[in-house]
Design an enzyme around this catalytic site. Sequence first.
Site, PDB file in Angstrom:
ATOM      1  N   ASP A 137       7.464  -4.318  21.900  1.00  0.00           N
ATOM      2  CA  ASP A 137       7.445  -4.333  23.314  1.00  0.00           C
ATOM      3  C   ASP A 137       7.640  -2.899  23.873  1.00  0.00           C
ATOM      4  O   ASP A 137       8.349  -2.334  23.432  1.00  0.00           O
ATOM      5  CB  ASP A 137       8.579  -5.560  23.926  1.00  0.00           C
ATOM      6  N   HIS A 181       2.633  -6.837  29.229  1.00  0.00           N
ATOM      7  CA  HIS A 181       3.915  -7.035  29.356  1.00  0.00           C
ATOM      8  C   HIS A 181       4.371  -6.748  30.900  1.00  0.00           C
ATOM      9  O   HIS A 181       5.428  -5.935  30.735  1.00  0.00           O
ATOM     10  CB  HIS A 181       4.869  -6.308  28.307  1.00  0.00           C
ATOM     11  N   HIS A 202       7.789  -4.125  34.681  1.00  0.00           N
ATOM     12  CA  HIS A 202       8.813  -4.611  33.871  1.00  0.00           C
ATOM     13  C   HIS A 202      10.289  -4.288  34.455  1.00  0.00           C
ATOM     14  O   HIS A 202      11.340  -3.723  34.157  1.00  0.00           O
ATOM     15  CB  HIS A 202       8.892  -3.405  32.490  1.00  0.00           C
ATOM     16  N   HIS A 214      11.148  -2.728  19.715  1.00  0.00           N
ATOM     17  CA  HIS A 214      10.666  -2.214  20.857  1.00  0.00           C
ATOM     18  C   HIS A 214      10.168  -0.644  20.262  1.00  0.00           C
ATOM     19  O   HIS A 214      10.917   0.089  19.746  1.00  0.00           O
ATOM     20  CB  HIS A 214      11.625  -1.818  21.998  1.00  0.00           C
TER      21      HIS A 214
HETATM   22 ZN   LIG Z   1      10.289  -5.518  27.703  1.00  0.00          ZN
END
Ligand SMILES: [Zn+2]
Length: 234
Positions: free
Chosen positions: A23, A76, A80, A176
């Site tokens: 992510d 995503h 964010h 990540h």
């Molecule tokens: Zn995230």
Amino acid sequence: MNEFGPAGQLVNAEQRRVTLSFDNGPERGVTGNVLDILRDHAVRATFFVIGRKLAAPGARALAERARAEGHIVGNHTFTHATPLGELAAAESVAEITATDALLDGLAPERLFRPYGVQGRIGPHLLSPAARDHLIARQATCVLWNALPRDWLEPDAWASTALTQCAGLDWPLVVLHDIPSGAMRHLPAFLDRLQASGVEFTQELPPDCLPICGGQAMPGLDRYVSERVSARADG
Ligand SMILES: [Zn+2]
């Protein structure tokens, strides 16, 4: 319940599937290295990208490379910054559509992963409008069940992740591709899982999908913030 033996083998593994996701990229200087490591291990994963980052110079090329190498690319959110369940209707939908526009041609699977804030799962994840948009768009909402917090513990996460994987029938791990330094342990993590006989898959565990191909699944309401959004919309 699976357990890792002394040598790291996954013991008593009936289900030996693991799904990996990355992510918060794409990030120059990180995502390319992750792609190299995955290629060297013959592992395919899913990258949930942030639209704001995808718009940066060189970032789309990383997403295109991921796609070309057999990875799935998903949405995503655009900023964010605020969970969709805490945004007004139009803003929450724009977080999805702005990134979809940038992903044009790269994400035919229409996977969307909401922003949880420190990985939390709850009704803040989606607004009613975002839920309805995802359903109308025949999208799939992808949550997670293994969060080793690599961004907070860049050296300890791999051990945490192995323990979490051992306790789940079908882990969907969130890592990540950001400049935390954590991904230097990715090769060893993949080695350990592969040595234990785990099969990496890009399929997604159904219990992590509150919306699947536009279908609302039982329990979806647990991830929708009816109250906050109703207030925000006046
Ligand atoms: Zn995230």
